[in-house]
Motif scaffolding. Structure first.
Motif, PDB file in Angstrom:
ATOM      1  N   UNK A 189       3.097  12.308  -2.045  1.00  0.00           N
ATOM      2  CA  UNK A 189       3.761  13.544  -2.484  1.00  0.00           C
ATOM      3  C   UNK A 189       5.229  13.529  -2.079  1.00  0.00           C
ATOM      4  N   UNK A 190       5.512  12.957  -0.918  1.00  0.00           N
ATOM      5  CA  UNK A 190       6.899  12.958  -0.418  1.00  0.00           C
ATOM      6  C   UNK A 190       7.829  12.100  -1.263  1.00  0.00           C
ATOM      7  N   UNK A 222       8.311  18.044  -4.636  1.00  0.00           N
ATOM      8  CA  UNK A 222       7.148  17.332  -5.178  1.00  0.00           C
ATOM      9  C   UNK A 222       7.278  17.042  -6.668  1.00  0.00           C
ATOM     10  N   UNK A 223       8.439  16.516  -7.053  1.00  0.00           N
ATOM     11  CA  UNK A 223       8.698  16.200  -8.459  1.00  0.00           C
ATOM     12  C   UNK A 223       8.127  14.812  -8.766  1.00  0.00           C
ATOM     13  N   UNK A 224       7.006  14.797  -9.498  1.00  0.00           N
ATOM     14  CA  UNK A 224       6.335  13.511  -9.706  1.00  0.00           C
ATOM     15  C   UNK A 224       6.988  12.631 -10.764  1.00  0.00           C
ATOM     16  N   UNK A 249      -2.017  15.355 -13.287  1.00  0.00           N
ATOM     17  CA  UNK A 249      -0.845  15.706 -12.485  1.00  0.00           C
ATOM     18  C   UNK A 249      -0.535  14.543 -11.560  1.00  0.00           C
ATOM     19  N   UNK A 250       0.549  14.646 -10.814  1.00  0.00           N
ATOM     20  CA  UNK A 250       0.887  13.591  -9.858  1.00  0.00           C
ATOM     21  C   UNK A 250       1.136  12.253 -10.536  1.00  0.00           C
ATOM     22  N   UNK A 251       0.496  11.216 -10.017  1.00  0.00           N
ATOM     23  CA  UNK A 251       0.700   9.856 -10.538  1.00  0.00           C
ATOM     24  C   UNK A 251      -0.248   9.511 -11.692  1.00  0.00           C
ATOM     25  N   UNK A 301       0.798  -1.240   0.000  1.00  0.00           N
ATOM     26  CA  UNK A 301       0.000   0.000   0.000  1.00  0.00           C
ATOM     27  C   UNK A 301       0.831   1.291   0.000  1.00  0.00           C
ATOM     28  N   UNK A 302       2.113   1.172  -0.280  1.00  0.00           N
ATOM     29  CA  UNK A 302       2.924   2.382  -0.490  1.00  0.00           C
ATOM     30  C   UNK A 302       2.613   2.929  -1.886  1.00  0.00           C
TER      31      UNK A 302
END
Length: 200
Positions: free
Chosen positions: A90-91, A97-99, A160-162, A83-84
């Motif tokens: 974000x960390x 916060x470079x995705x 954005x993000x994942x 579940x990671x």
């Protein structure tokens, strides 16, 4: 407090992509403020769950501005990685916060666990906890989820993000390959918003 219709609120995030999506989901009658208008930095998120972190943010920004605050805490859970990254989503992108970096880390961790992970269906879900607080008082806190799996490589330029590595169940495209209008109607934030709408 919640009996009266909310007519203005601050969105407790410094993430521009998140701000854009939340704005698009809120009723047009609400006057929206962003944290950048008050030059506010984000608080330390030391909660153990998405809900706890969401409340830390909504209470913090509300106390700083005297406005009702809506904040979300969201992230990606990958079953194969226990579940990671979860609340640390974000960390994983480091201090800034470079995705791109965060996504690289996801693939690195999957490779470490199993070199042949690409032959498996790697189940994952996006989770979003949204809270509304006024000063120190919680008005509401809800959770929305969307199930899916991890794409073998990043695809798409939207979102954005994942988003480039998440394919929702029964779809072939990643969130980043979808038009925002399509993604916004099915993602974890939308599902949480459906639950919290009655408070707005």
């Amino acid at each position: 407090m919640s009996k009266k219709k909310i007519n203005k609120l601050i969105i407790g995030t410094n993430n521009k992509g998140k701000l854009r999506e939340i704005k698009s989901l809120l009723p047009k009658s609400i006057k929206i403020y962003s944290t950048s208008e008050f030059s506010l930095k984000s608080p330390t998120e030391n909660g153990k769950t998405f809900k706890e972190n969401s409340l830390i943010k909504s209470k913090y920004f509300s106390k700083k501005t005297g406005l009702i605050c809506l904040a979300d805490d969201s992230g990606l859970e990958i079953d194969f990685l226990d579940k990671s990254p979860g609340i640390y989503s974000a960390r994983w992108g480091g201090k800034h916060g470079d995705f791109v970096k965060a996504i690289r880390r996801v693939y690195k961790e999957l490779n470490k666990k199993d070199k042949n992970w690409k032959n498996k269906k790697i189940k994952a879900r996006f989770i979003c906890a949204i809270s509304i607080s006024y000063l120190n008082k919680k008005i509401a806190c809800v959770v929305g989820k969307v199930e899916g799996y991890i794409s073998h490589k990043p695809k798409g330029k939207n979102g954005f993000g994942y988003d480039p590595i998440f394919i929702p169940v029964k779809k072939r495209k990643t969130f980043a390959e979808m038009k925002p209008s399509q993604k916004y109607k099915m993602d974890h934030r939308y599902k949480a918003f459906k639950k919290i709408r009655k408070f707005l």
